[in-house]
Design an enzyme around this catalytic site. Structure first.
Site, PDB file in Angstrom:
ATOM      1  N   SER A 228      -7.380  74.543 -96.441  1.00  0.00           N
ATOM      2  CA  SER A 228      -6.948  75.789 -97.075  1.00  0.00           C
ATOM      3  C   SER A 228      -7.369  76.981 -96.230  1.00  0.00           C
ATOM      4  O   SER A 228      -8.334  76.905 -95.460  1.00  0.00           O
ATOM      5  CB  SER A 228      -7.545  75.933 -98.484  1.00  0.00           C
ATOM      6  OG  SER A 228      -8.936  76.210 -98.415  1.00  0.00           O
TER       7      SER A 228
ATOM      8  N   ARG B  59      -2.566  84.424 -91.166  1.00  0.00           N
ATOM      9  CA  ARG B  59      -2.016  84.879 -89.884  1.00  0.00           C
ATOM     10  C   ARG B  59      -3.087  85.412 -88.940  1.00  0.00           C
ATOM     11  O   ARG B  59      -2.864  86.363 -88.205  1.00  0.00           O
ATOM     12  CB  ARG B  59      -0.931  85.934 -90.120  1.00  0.00           C
ATOM     13  CG  ARG B  59       0.236  85.416 -90.957  1.00  0.00           C
ATOM     14  CD  ARG B  59       1.278  86.475 -91.216  1.00  0.00           C
ATOM     15  NE  ARG B  59       2.330  85.943 -92.089  1.00  0.00           N
ATOM     16  CZ  ARG B  59       2.265  85.950 -93.413  1.00  0.00           C
ATOM     17  NH1 ARG B  59       1.215  86.481 -94.023  1.00  0.00           N
ATOM     18  NH2 ARG B  59       3.243  85.426 -94.140  1.00  0.00           N
TER      19      ARG B  59
ATOM     20  N   THR C 121      -5.060  77.152 -87.246  1.00  0.00           N
ATOM     21  CA  THR C 121      -4.964  76.572 -85.910  1.00  0.00           C
ATOM     22  C   THR C 121      -6.342  76.253 -85.352  1.00  0.00           C
ATOM     23  O   THR C 121      -6.541  75.190 -84.739  1.00  0.00           O
ATOM     24  CB  THR C 121      -4.223  77.533 -84.967  1.00  0.00           C
ATOM     25  OG1 THR C 121      -2.894  77.742 -85.462  1.00  0.00           O
ATOM     26  CG2 THR C 121      -4.143  76.972 -83.553  1.00  0.00           C
TER      27      THR C 121
ATOM     28  N   SER D 160       0.797  69.604 -98.801  1.00  0.00           N
ATOM     29  CA  SER D 160       1.329  70.384 -99.914  1.00  0.00           C
ATOM     30  C   SER D 160       2.642  71.039 -99.517  1.00  0.00           C
ATOM     31  O   SER D 160       3.545  71.225-100.347  1.00  0.00           O
ATOM     32  CB  SER D 160       0.311  71.442-100.343  1.00  0.00           C
ATOM     33  OG  SER D 160      -0.046  72.275 -99.247  1.00  0.00           O
ATOM     34  N   GLU D 161       2.768  71.398 -98.222  1.00  0.00           N
ATOM     35  CA  GLU D 161       3.997  71.956 -97.674  1.00  0.00           C
ATOM     36  C   GLU D 161       4.281  71.239 -96.351  1.00  0.00           C
ATOM     37  O   GLU D 161       3.584  71.483 -95.360  1.00  0.00           O
ATOM     38  CB  GLU D 161       3.857  73.457 -97.450  1.00  0.00           C
ATOM     39  CG  GLU D 161       3.631  74.256 -98.724  1.00  0.00           C
ATOM     40  CD  GLU D 161       3.450  75.738 -98.447  1.00  0.00           C
ATOM     41  OE1 GLU D 161       4.462  76.467 -98.460  1.00  0.00           O
ATOM     42  OE2 GLU D 161       2.305  76.160 -98.216  1.00  0.00           O
TER      43      GLU D 161
ATOM     44  N   TYR E  20       2.591  71.038 -90.772  1.00  0.00           N
ATOM     45  CA  TYR E  20       1.777  70.229 -89.866  1.00  0.00           C
ATOM     46  C   TYR E  20       2.517  69.647 -88.666  1.00  0.00           C
ATOM     47  O   TYR E  20       1.894  69.082 -87.774  1.00  0.00           O
ATOM     48  CB  TYR E  20       1.081  69.118 -90.667  1.00  0.00           C
ATOM     49  CG  TYR E  20       0.058  69.690 -91.620  1.00  0.00           C
ATOM     50  CD1 TYR E  20      -1.193  70.079 -91.161  1.00  0.00           C
ATOM     51  CD2 TYR E  20       0.358  69.874 -92.964  1.00  0.00           C
ATOM     52  CE1 TYR E  20      -2.124  70.633 -92.023  1.00  0.00           C
ATOM     53  CE2 TYR E  20      -0.570  70.429 -93.831  1.00  0.00           C
ATOM     54  CZ  TYR E  20      -1.804  70.807 -93.360  1.00  0.00           C
ATOM     55  OH  TYR E  20      -2.724  71.363 -94.216  1.00  0.00           O
TER      56      TYR E  20
ATOM     57  N   PHE F  99      -5.583  61.641-101.206  1.00  0.00           N
ATOM     58  CA  PHE F  99      -6.962  61.927-100.852  1.00  0.00           C
ATOM     59  C   PHE F  99      -7.135  63.409-100.518  1.00  0.00           C
ATOM     60  O   PHE F  99      -8.107  63.821 -99.962  1.00  0.00           O
ATOM     61  CB  PHE F  99      -7.409  61.047 -99.660  1.00  0.00           C
ATOM     62  CG  PHE F  99      -6.476  61.077 -98.472  1.00  0.00           C
ATOM     63  CD1 PHE F  99      -6.606  62.068 -97.510  1.00  0.00           C
ATOM     64  CD2 PHE F  99      -5.472  60.131 -98.339  1.00  0.00           C
ATOM     65  CE1 PHE F  99      -5.756  62.093 -96.416  1.00  0.00           C
ATOM     66  CE2 PHE F  99      -4.619  60.155 -97.238  1.00  0.00           C
ATOM     67  CZ  PHE F  99      -4.766  61.130 -96.263  1.00  0.00           C
TER      68      PHE F  99
END
Length: 419
Positions: A93, A100, A105, A128-129, A133, A419
């Site tokens: 998170s 930004r 990263t 989650s999105e 990745y 997980f």
């Protein structure tokens, strides 16, 4: 001026390994980033026990935690049945106040460097999105099936021996060890499954009352032969009525069995529970056999969703860890900007008995990025399909037809729990 201010803000943050006394603050930031909803104490306590502090990272702006990332130490089944050391990336998170600024990263960079230093060839995650990745080299390697079986219209055709299986209703915790033994026997047979370490056996039993949303407490039925547990299912029942009568829902958490008759007996039980008209599945393999037991698949509302994302951290070791369905001898030209130690040409030779993957200067047969290799790694996504999307390029005529079948799997890969 804006760039200078941004740099100043970035320099104020500190990325470091999580200390045990920081866990509550770290976890609170994670909860806030995922919407800030109240989390039951028993769920929070479980994740506190499972957190591996020396494998968890936090980004701090003064006393405030503004970024989180963890990595469980797993062993993942790959095609051929090997159990490969794998980093299970989790609890990622970034605080909304610090978007930004390169925080994600920086955590991904540090984490993959760490995974490499730990000697783990693979990193995996659930997203989650999904859009996030791919730029870090993760490819979608497994899908999960969701469905709602209309048990008022669908009947099951079961194999011989189903009636010989004894079913017994039990309290879930009372048969935890027997159910874990069944699960452990199945892990090597399907790519994508995780060998559960001590402590993880409590995850399938997690049942906070506040999370039931009108459903029953967690229920469990075991299948037995000669007094031995050979299968189990855990589920909830959500009662519901309308003017025509009962139409409750059975919400399946998990179901595992060691043979077809025990498997069918458990499914038949779920579909016959009184006062219900539907069995809802949240995560099952895409080739799950129940789809061949039902009388009408159209009345099961089957759909799919991405599940496990795979990242090859040590490309050579990862490709050597699995076996191949057909003999393969191919040179890959691999792009990996984020982990440049994987870039370049690799010669993979192998078959159903084993494999070798070494650097080479020979001409390349196929060109692709590490993301495509991650997607194809567990056998659920074909290189030919990726080539159809322009993500794999054939440099030698016929190479794709030779190599794509080799990366397949007899059974579809599947992640049994999150997980």
């Amino acid at each position: 001026m804006g760039t200078d201010a941004s740099n100043t803000r970035a320099e104020r943050t500190e990325l470091r390994v999580l200390r045990q006394d920081e866990w509550n603050t770290w976890y609170d930031n994670l909860v806030t980033a995922f919407g800030g909803l109240h989390e039951p104490p028993e769920e929070r306590e479980l994740w506190s026990r499972l957190t591996e502090f020396d494998r968890s990272l936090g980004v701090w702006d003064g006393d405030a935690c503004v970024g989180t990332a963890g990595a469980f130490s797993f062993r993942l089944t790959v095609p051929g049945g090997a159990s490969v050391p794998t980093a299970g990336v989790t609890m990622v998170s970034v605080a909304a106040t610090h978007r930004r600024r390169g925080i994600l990263t920086s955590m991904m960079r540090r984490q993959l460097d760490d995974v490499r230093s730990w000697g783990e060839p693979l990193a995996v995650l659930t997203a989650s999105e999904p859009v996030i990745y791919g730029r870090f080299g993760y490819g979608i390697a497994t899908m999960k099936t969701m469905a709602e079986i209309d048990t008022t219209r669908v009947r099951l055709s079961v194999p011989p021996g189903t009636d010989d299986v004894r079913l017994r209703f039990v309290e879930p915790g009372a048969v935890r060890d027997q159910c874990e033994a069944v699960y452990a026997r199945l892990v090597a047979g399907r790519p994508g499954m995780l060998a559960r370490r001590p402590g993880w056996e409590d995850l399938p039993l997690l049942d906070p009352e506040s999370e039931r949303k009108g459903s029953s407490p967690l229920q469990c039925v075991v299948a037995e032969r000669d007094g031995e547990v050979v299968g189990y299912t855990r589920y909830f029942v959500k009662p519901e009525w309308d003017g025509q009568g009962p139409k409750g829902t059975v919400r399946l958490r998990d179901l595992e069995a060691l043979d077809p008759a025990s498997y069918a007996a458990l499914w038949r039980y779920l579909c016959d529970i009184d006062l219900t008209g539907k069995v809802a599945l949240h995560s099952r393999p895409v080739d799950d056999a129940w789809q061949h037991l039902v009388s009408d698949i159209r009345r099961c509302a089957v759909r799919q969703h991405d599940s496990l994302h795979v990242r090859l951290v040590d490309l050579g070791a990862a490709l050597e860890a699995r076996t191949y369905q057909t003999p393969v001898d191919v040179v890959f030209e691999v792009e990996d900007v984020f982990c440049p130690w994987n870039e370049g040409r690799w010669r993979l030779t192998g078959d159903a008995k084993g494999a070798s993957c070494k650097r080479t200067e020979e001409p390349a047969d196929l060109a692709l990025s590490v993301r495509e290799l991650g997607a194809a790694y567990l056998g659920g996504v074909s290189l030919a399909s990726l080539a159809g999307a322009g993500r794999v390029r054939e440099l030698r005529a016929g190479a794709l037809a030779e190599v794509s079948p080799a990366f397949g799997s007899t059974v579809a890969p599947w992640l049994p729990h999150g997980f």
